[in-house]
Structures are given as structure tokens and as C-alpha cells.
Design a protein around this motif. Structure first.
Motif, PDB file in Angstrom:
ATOM      1  N   LEU A   1       0.826  -1.210   0.000  1.00 29.84           N
ATOM      2  CA  LEU A   1       0.000   0.000   0.000  1.00 29.84           C
ATOM      3  C   LEU A   1       0.857   1.254   0.000  1.00 29.84           C
ATOM      4  N   LYS A   2       2.178   1.073   0.118  1.00 27.76           N
ATOM      5  CA  LYS A   2       3.091   2.211   0.114  1.00 27.76           C
ATOM      6  C   LYS A   2       3.310   2.694  -1.313  1.00 27.76           C
ATOM      7  N   PHE A   3       3.419   4.004  -1.479  1.00 26.35           N
ATOM      8  CA  PHE A   3       3.743   4.576  -2.780  1.00 26.35           C
ATOM      9  C   PHE A   3       5.249   4.764  -2.960  1.00 26.35           C
ATOM     10  N   LEU A   4       6.008   4.642  -1.873  1.00 24.18           N
ATOM     11  CA  LEU A   4       7.457   4.724  -1.889  1.00 24.18           C
ATOM     12  C   LEU A   4       8.010   3.595  -1.028  1.00 24.18           C
ATOM     13  N   ARG A   5       9.252   3.216  -1.291  1.00 24.32           N
ATOM     14  CA  ARG A   5       9.848   2.170  -0.452  1.00 24.32           C
ATOM     15  C   ARG A   5       9.887   2.619   0.999  1.00 24.32           C
ATOM     16  N   TYR A   6      10.197   3.887   1.231  1.00 19.01           N
ATOM     17  CA  TYR A   6      10.221   4.430   2.586  1.00 19.01           C
ATOM     18  C   TYR A   6       8.972   5.272   2.843  1.00 19.01           C
ATOM     19  N   GLY A   7       7.866   4.835   2.258  1.00 19.41           N
ATOM     20  CA  GLY A   7       6.599   5.533   2.425  1.00 19.41           C
ATOM     21  C   GLY A   7       5.800   4.984   3.581  1.00 19.41           C
ATOM     22  N   SER A   8       4.477   5.199   3.534  1.00 23.60           N
ATOM     23  CA  SER A   8       3.572   4.795   4.608  1.00 23.60           C
ATOM     24  C   SER A   8       2.528   3.819   4.070  1.00 23.60           C
ATOM     25  N   PRO A   9       2.129   2.826   4.877  1.00 22.91           N
ATOM     26  CA  PRO A   9       1.050   1.922   4.457  1.00 22.91           C
ATOM     27  C   PRO A   9      -0.274   2.640   4.214  1.00 22.91           C
ATOM     28  N   MET A  10      -0.360   3.895   4.644  1.00 20.47           N
ATOM     29  CA  MET A  10      -1.579   4.676   4.444  1.00 20.47           C
ATOM     30  C   MET A  10      -1.586   5.426   3.111  1.00 20.47           C
ATOM     31  N   ASP A  11      -0.522   5.341   2.339  1.00 23.77           N
ATOM     32  CA  ASP A  11      -0.427   6.117   1.101  1.00 23.77           C
ATOM     33  C   ASP A  11      -1.603   5.862   0.166  1.00 23.77           C
ATOM     34  N   ALA A  12      -1.869   4.588  -0.117  1.00 28.11           N
ATOM     35  CA  ALA A  12      -2.940   4.254  -1.059  1.00 28.11           C
ATOM     36  C   ALA A  12      -4.299   4.670  -0.521  1.00 28.11           C
ATOM     37  N   ILE A  13      -4.489   4.549   0.775  1.00 26.41           N
ATOM     38  CA  ILE A  13      -5.768   4.951   1.393  1.00 26.41           C
ATOM     39  C   ILE A  13      -5.976   6.459   1.250  1.00 26.41           C
ATOM     40  N   LYS A  14      -4.903   7.224   1.515  1.00 24.60           N
ATOM     41  CA  LYS A  14      -4.999   8.682   1.420  1.00 24.60           C
ATOM     42  C   LYS A  14      -5.287   9.140  -0.014  1.00 24.60           C
ATOM     43  N   ALA A  15      -4.797   8.381  -0.989  1.00 23.76           N
ATOM     44  CA  ALA A  15      -4.957   8.791  -2.390  1.00 23.76           C
ATOM     45  C   ALA A  15      -6.351   8.517  -2.932  1.00 23.76           C
ATOM     46  N   LEU A  16      -7.108   7.653  -2.268  1.00 22.19           N
ATOM     47  CA  LEU A  16      -8.467   7.364  -2.745  1.00 22.19           C
ATOM     48  C   LEU A  16      -9.371   8.587  -2.574  1.00 22.19           C
ATOM     49  N   LYS A  17      -9.981   9.012  -3.656  1.00 25.56           N
ATOM     50  CA  LYS A  17     -10.887  10.162  -3.658  1.00 25.56           C
ATOM     51  C   LYS A  17     -12.170   9.763  -4.378  1.00 25.56           C
ATOM     52  N   PRO A  18     -13.258  10.497  -4.148  1.00 24.94           N
ATOM     53  CA  PRO A  18     -14.513  10.148  -4.840  1.00 24.94           C
ATOM     54  C   PRO A  18     -14.361  10.054  -6.354  1.00 24.94           C
ATOM     55  N   GLY A  19     -13.487  10.875  -6.931  1.00 26.87           N
ATOM     56  CA  GLY A  19     -13.352  10.890  -8.375  1.00 26.87           C
ATOM     57  C   GLY A  19     -12.525   9.762  -8.961  1.00 26.87           C
ATOM     58  N   ASN A  20     -11.778   9.018  -8.115  1.00 23.75           N
ATOM     59  CA  ASN A  20     -10.946   7.960  -8.688  1.00 23.75           C
ATOM     60  C   ASN A  20     -11.335   6.552  -8.230  1.00 23.75           C
ATOM     61  N   ILE A  21     -12.364   6.439  -7.416  1.00 26.03           N
ATOM     62  CA  ILE A  21     -12.756   5.113  -6.920  1.00 26.03           C
ATOM     63  C   ILE A  21     -13.286   4.235  -8.049  1.00 26.03           C
ATOM     64  N   ILE A  22     -14.181   4.784  -8.865  1.00 22.77           N
ATOM     65  CA  ILE A  22     -14.756   3.975  -9.955  1.00 22.77           C
ATOM     66  C   ILE A  22     -13.691   3.608 -10.995  1.00 22.77           C
ATOM     67  N   PRO A  23     -12.837   4.558 -11.447  1.00 23.97           N
ATOM     68  CA  PRO A  23     -11.759   4.153 -12.368  1.00 23.97           C
ATOM     69  C   PRO A  23     -10.841   3.089 -11.760  1.00 23.97           C
ATOM     70  N   THR A  24     -10.598   3.170 -10.456  1.00 21.46           N
ATOM     71  CA  THR A  24      -9.727   2.186  -9.802  1.00 21.46           C
ATOM     72  C   THR A  24     -10.355   0.805  -9.836  1.00 21.46           C
ATOM     73  N   ILE A  25     -11.637   0.743  -9.513  1.00 19.63           N
ATOM     74  CA  ILE A  25     -12.339  -0.548  -9.539  1.00 19.63           C
ATOM     75  C   ILE A  25     -12.338  -1.121 -10.953  1.00 19.63           C
ATOM     76  N   GLY A  26     -12.600  -0.260 -11.927  1.00 18.77           N
ATOM     77  CA  GLY A  26     -12.624  -0.711 -13.317  1.00 18.77           C
ATOM     78  C   GLY A  26     -11.267  -1.214 -13.784  1.00 18.77           C
ATOM     79  N   ALA A  27     -10.195  -0.493 -13.427  1.00 14.81           N
ATOM     80  CA  ALA A  27      -8.855  -0.890 -13.850  1.00 14.81           C
ATOM     81  C   ALA A  27      -8.439  -2.208 -13.213  1.00 14.81           C
TER      82      ALA A  27
END
Length: 558
Positions: free
Chosen positions: A379-405
Motif C-alpha cells: 500500500l506504500k507509494f514509496l519504499r520508505y513511504g507509509s502503508p496509508m499512502d494508497a488509502i490517502k490517495a483514494l478520492k470520490p473521483g478515482n474510486i470507480i476508475p480504480t475498480i474498473g482498472a
């Protein structure tokens, strides 16, 4: 130990170095007179106003992308104030680090995922497309030209420290893959960019043993292999190159700030950007830098920072972070037999990023072989990132494209899960598919970096898609720009820098003034074509580039 020497190397309580000066008074330091300006013990709660400074350009991250953009702009505008913020202790330690990428000068010579298969009506292979592979090759030629310019000018150290000539070999194992390699060769051989490509057919076993001894030795004689080879391939230590570029950036007056993490990016009322950084220090620990232009070269975190900046152009974007392990061989006798890079197609139905490779590498001066990568989920966006990175990046506008992809790329999830649970014996089996006589005691497994692949809406269908590659995203005014995505990444850093400059400054007065200097840096540069494209390509032009850069960078074919 001799008595006199032992006496010099030891001390007793009476020795002056072990004697205190008076009684202890509660401080390990000499007590300076107070000035009345000290922040105090609870400065973080004191409401101390963060200091604010103003510059022309802020670069976020000290990887190869920021290093290239920063160094290029530094030469174009020597009087501009440019500051580079890096959260780690030195440049080039995330995606640019030698162990966090493939170290390949991606020029399309051997990468099978750059040539898409075109089938006949009966399903047999007809040919392959070459548009992508031509574009990638042209982009890397821009990189070679710019690095040659920097080397000749004395801004980069001796090329032997960071780039080496390495034959690039495309390998096919089995009947279907051999047919693919043959069709790929036929489609590419007459292009001036790939005119030095040679082929080794399945029946040419002696030639195969000469080109790649580890690949040929011990292989089942009933298992056909086919290879192509290009002698203009390279191995690049992007970590060392990044550090050298950042040093050059500083020598020209650029300002590098380490251990400074960017927390926020906001647009001010006057249209400039306020970049908030935090660090541990004696003051407030917070600094606000005001800039006319911001480049976000923060790897996977670029998405998070562009979201914080609030630019609409990033709406709908998400990232799929993928990590994994490398298998590393440091046996000098084995390494000496494989001073080449070998890529092969993945298994049938495998996703594009699954193409494994067995590579000769030089990282920090150490020669070794790397195989892989073996994928894993994070879930990290960087090797020295945070497991919360992917959670923080989820926004209403990208949830449907993410599910579709994700729903259209289940094969990638399956591949990653298989790699996660693959045993050491299973990984050795994968290595032996390339190198049949691989000794398990020669191989260790180490963590690889994180590749944050782009998820976005397909511009044609509007549905979510997973994009393999990189993309420059900027606001309409061209005052903030970020780089999203992964491979071919570092290989195209010069084309990306040109794209940033053209996209953000192309309609501004500065660009017309910069064009002659850019032409000096990259002789094939033209403001009339897309960044990295060469426009007209002739065999003479290609030969001249390979000759001049080969000599300057000391990477001419051996």
C-alpha cells in the motif's frame, strides 16, 4: 601487543581526557548567555509563526527526475533561485537507487512489452508493432546526448562510474516465443534505430553460447531458443548518476535541503505556490516556501502532493503500487560470463510488467547479476513511504476508475499473489528458466523498490485503465507539474525534463530564449516536435549520435 603501544592506546581514570571540569550542572554543553529569542521547551505549541521565503522554483524530491529538471533549468536561468527538498538523508535513495530499478538504458532493443503482437485471422502471429519501441529509443538517444554534453562540460564525473556498454539481448524460449523474436526482428531490422540488431536462430547453438553462455549452457537440447542482440545497449547506475547531477546542480548555485519533508502545497492569492516543509530542528520545524513554479518529482508521492495542490487535471488519477524482490548473484566467476542484459516475454496471458530479466549490473562500483523482479503487493507509494499512502490517495473521483482498472487486470493480481507465496525453490526454478545451471547458493533475495503504476480514465472509453509508463501532469497555467507512473522512468528523464519545459514554458517568453541552449544540450532537440522525438531520422543521424555519445561516454560497442 608491545607494552609501549598498549600504553598509548589505553587510558586510566587519572588521564586528563577522563577528568571533568568542576561539578556537573545539568548540561552537557557549555552554557551560552540567553538572547531572549529562544523558542523554549514547548515551541511546537507556542504558536510560533513559520518562516517564509520566496524562490523562483521548488523541486520536490531529489531523484533523477528532479535532478534533471533542476540542473537543466539552472543552466537555462542562472539567476533564478531554485531549491530542492528531499525527505531522506541523500539524493537518489528512492526509485533512483540502483537496487530500486532495473538499471537499464531502456532503448527498446530487448524489451518485448514495447512491441505489441499482431495476429492473423487464424490466431497465428503475423508481425509486431514498432511505434512504441521507436519512441522509447528516440527518448533514450536524447538522454545519451544530454549526458554526453554534461560529461564534456565537466558537470558529470567519469562515465565509468555510472554507465557501461552492455549488449541487450531479447530472448525467446520455446516454439511460440522463438516465433515472436523472429517476427520482432523482421519488423525492426530495417529501421535506422535498430540497424545493428543481429539474430541468433534456434539452430545456431554455438552462436548462442558465445552471446550468452549462461543462457545456453545446460539447456535441454529439445528446447529451442532464439535471440536478438544490439551492441549499443547500456547498464546505468541511476543512483550514482542522480547524486552526480544533484552535485552539479549545487555547484551551479542550486540549493539542496535534505531531511525536509513536503507536507502541503497550496496556491496563494497571487497565483504563486506555497510549499510547506517540516523538519526536526531547534526552531518551529516548519518552513513555507513561496515559488512561481513547482516540479513534483516525488515518485509515488507525486499523486498525493498534486491532489493536495488541488489541480483539476489530477482528478480521476490513482496509483497501483507494486513492489517485490530481486535475486542477486555476486559470484565473480558467474558474473564474468554474463556481461549482458537479457529480457524475455512473460508467460502467456501475463501482464506487461511481468517480463523477467537477467541483467549484468554495476551498482556503486560492484559488479553483480540481478534477476527478477519477483512481484509483491504493498500500500506504500514509496519504499520508505507509509502503508496509508494508497488509502490517502483514494478520492470520490478515482474510486470507480480504480475498480474498473483492477477488474480488467486480475491477471496482475494473480501474478503478484503467486510471487508473494513463491518459495525459494520456486524462485530458483524461475531463474533456471533463463540460467539452467544456476546454483542456489549463489543467489540471495533483496527488496526492490516500489513502482506506482498509473490508474486513470481511458481517454477513449472513459473507463478505468492501468497505464504502464510515465505521464507528465500539469495545471492549465503551467505553474505546477508532476510526474506520475514508472517504467521506462529514469531512462527517459531527459525527455521528461524537455516535456516539462515545453508544457509549462512553451507559451512563455523564456522558452524562445532557451531554445538555442536546449539545442546545444541535446543536438536533436526541436521545439516543433514532441519532447524526446527526433523528427526526421536517417541512418547517418543515428550513426553520428551513437559515435559521438559512444566516445564521450565511453560506451562504444566492444
Amino acid at each position: 601487543m608491545a607494552p609501549k603501544l598498549e600504553k598509548r592506546l589505553s587510558a586510566c581514570m587519572e588521564d586528563s581526557i577522563n577528568q571533568g571540569v568542576g561539578g556537573f550542572k545539568g548540561s552537557s554543553m557549555r552554557v551560552a548567555a540567553k538572547t531572549g529569542k529562544e523558542p523554549g521547551c514547548f515551541s511546537c505549541f507556542s504558536g510560533m509563526k513559520p518562516k517564509q521565503k520566496e524562490v523562483d522554483v521548488v523541486l520536490i524530491g531529489a531523484g533523477v527526475m528532479s535532478a534533471t529538471v533542476g540542473l537543466m533549468i539552472r543552466e537555462l536561468e542562472p539567476d533564478w533561485k531554485i531549491v530542492m527538498y528531499e525527505r531522506l538523508g541523500q539524493p537518489g535513495e528512492e526509485s533512483s537507487n540502483g537496487f530500486n530499478n532495473a538499471g537499464t538504458g531502456h532503448a527498446g532493443f530487448m524489451e518485448p512489452n514495447y512491441t505489441k503482437e499482431v495476429n492473423n485471422p487464424d490466431g497465428t502471429l503475423k508481425t509486431v508493432t514498432t511505434e512504441k519501441v521507436e519512441h522509447v529509443c528516440e527518448q533514450f538517444l536524447s538522454s545519451r546526448q544530454y549526458w554526453n554534453y554534461l560529461t564534456r562540460k565537466g558537470l558529470l564525473p567519469s562515465p565509468e562510474n555510472w554507465i557501461h556498454q552492455t549488449n541487450h539481448i531479447a530472448l525467446g524460449v520455446g516454439k511460440d516465443q522463438c516465433e515472436f523474436i523472429k517476427k520482432r526482428y523482421e519488423a525492426m531490422k530495417n529501421n535506422p534505430l535498430f540497424s545493428t540488431m543481429e539474430i541468433c536462430l534456434p539452430e545456431e547453438k554455438q552462436k548462442a553460447a558465445q552471446w550468452a553462455p549462461l543462457i545456453a549452457a545446460g539447456r535441454d537440447p529439445n528446447q529451442p531458443i532464439c535471440m536478438t542482440k544490439v551492441p549499443h545497449g547500456t547498464d546505468v547506475d541511476y543512483g550514482t548518476l542522480t547524486k552526480a547531477k544533484v552535485t552539479a546542480f549545487q555547484n551551479l548555485g542550486g540549493d539542496l535541503r535534505l531531511y525536509n519533508e513536503v507536507q502541503d502545497v497550496k496556491k496563494d492569492k497571487d497565483g504563486k505556490w506555497l510549499v510547506t516543509t517540516s523538519t526536526k530542528g531547534a526552531g518551529s520545524g516548519v518552513c513555507i516556501t513561496k515559488a512561481k513554479f513547482v516540479f513534483v518529482g516525488a515518485g509515488g508521492w507525486a499523486l498525493l502532493l498534486l491532489q493536495k495542490a488541488g489541480i483539476p487535471q489530477v482528478n480521476g488519477y490513482m496509483a497501483l503500487p507494486v513492489t517485490g524482490d530481486w535475486a542477486v548473484c555476486q559470484n565473480p566467476e558467474v558474473v564474468a560470463k554474463h556481461r549482458v542484459k537479457v529480457y524475455a516475454p512473460g508467460a502467456p496471458g501475463a501482464p506487461p510488467m511481468s517480463m523477467p530479466h537477467l541483467d549484468y549490473r554495476t551498482i556503486g562500483g560492484k559488479e553483480m547479476l540481478l534477476f527478477g523482479p519477483f512481484g509483491s503487493i504493498t500500500l506504500k507509494f514509496l519504499r520508505y513511504g507509509s502503508p496509508m499512502d494508497a488509502i490517502k490517495a483514494l478520492k470520490p473521483g478515482n474510486i470507480i476508475p480504480t475498480i474498473g482498472a483492477l477488474s480488467k487486470n486480475l491477471s496482475l493480481a494473480v501474478m503478484l499473489l503467486k510471487d508473494v507465496f513463491k518459495s525459494g525453490a520456486g524462485k530458483l526454478h524461475d531463474i533456471q528458466h533463463y540460467y539452467p545451471e544456476a546454483d542456489p547458493d549463489d543467489w540471495i533475495f533483496i527488496p526492490a523498490g516500489v513502482r506506482a503504476q498509473i490508474i486513470k480514465k481511458d481517454p477513449k472509453t472513459g473507463k478505468g485503465m492501468l497505464q504502464f509508463g510515465t505521464e507528465v501532469v500539469s495545471n492549465a497555467e503551467g505553474t505546477i507539474v508532476g510526474l506520475l507512473g514508472a517504467s521506462p522512468g529514469a531512462s527517459t528523464c531527459v525527455s521528461i525534463a524537455l516535456d516539462v519545459i515545453q508544457k509549462c514554458f512553451g507559451d512563455k517568453p523564456e522558452f524562445k530564449k532557451w531554445a538555442p541552449k536546449l539545442k546545444q544540450m541535446i543536438p536533436t532537440f526541436s521545439p516543433d516536435v514532441a519532447a524526446g522525438d527526433m523528427g526526421k531520422i536517417t541512418q547517418q543521424i543515428v550513426n553520428d549520435i551513437y559515435t559521438s555519445t559512444g566516445q564521450g561516454l565511453r560506451i562504444s560497442p566492444k
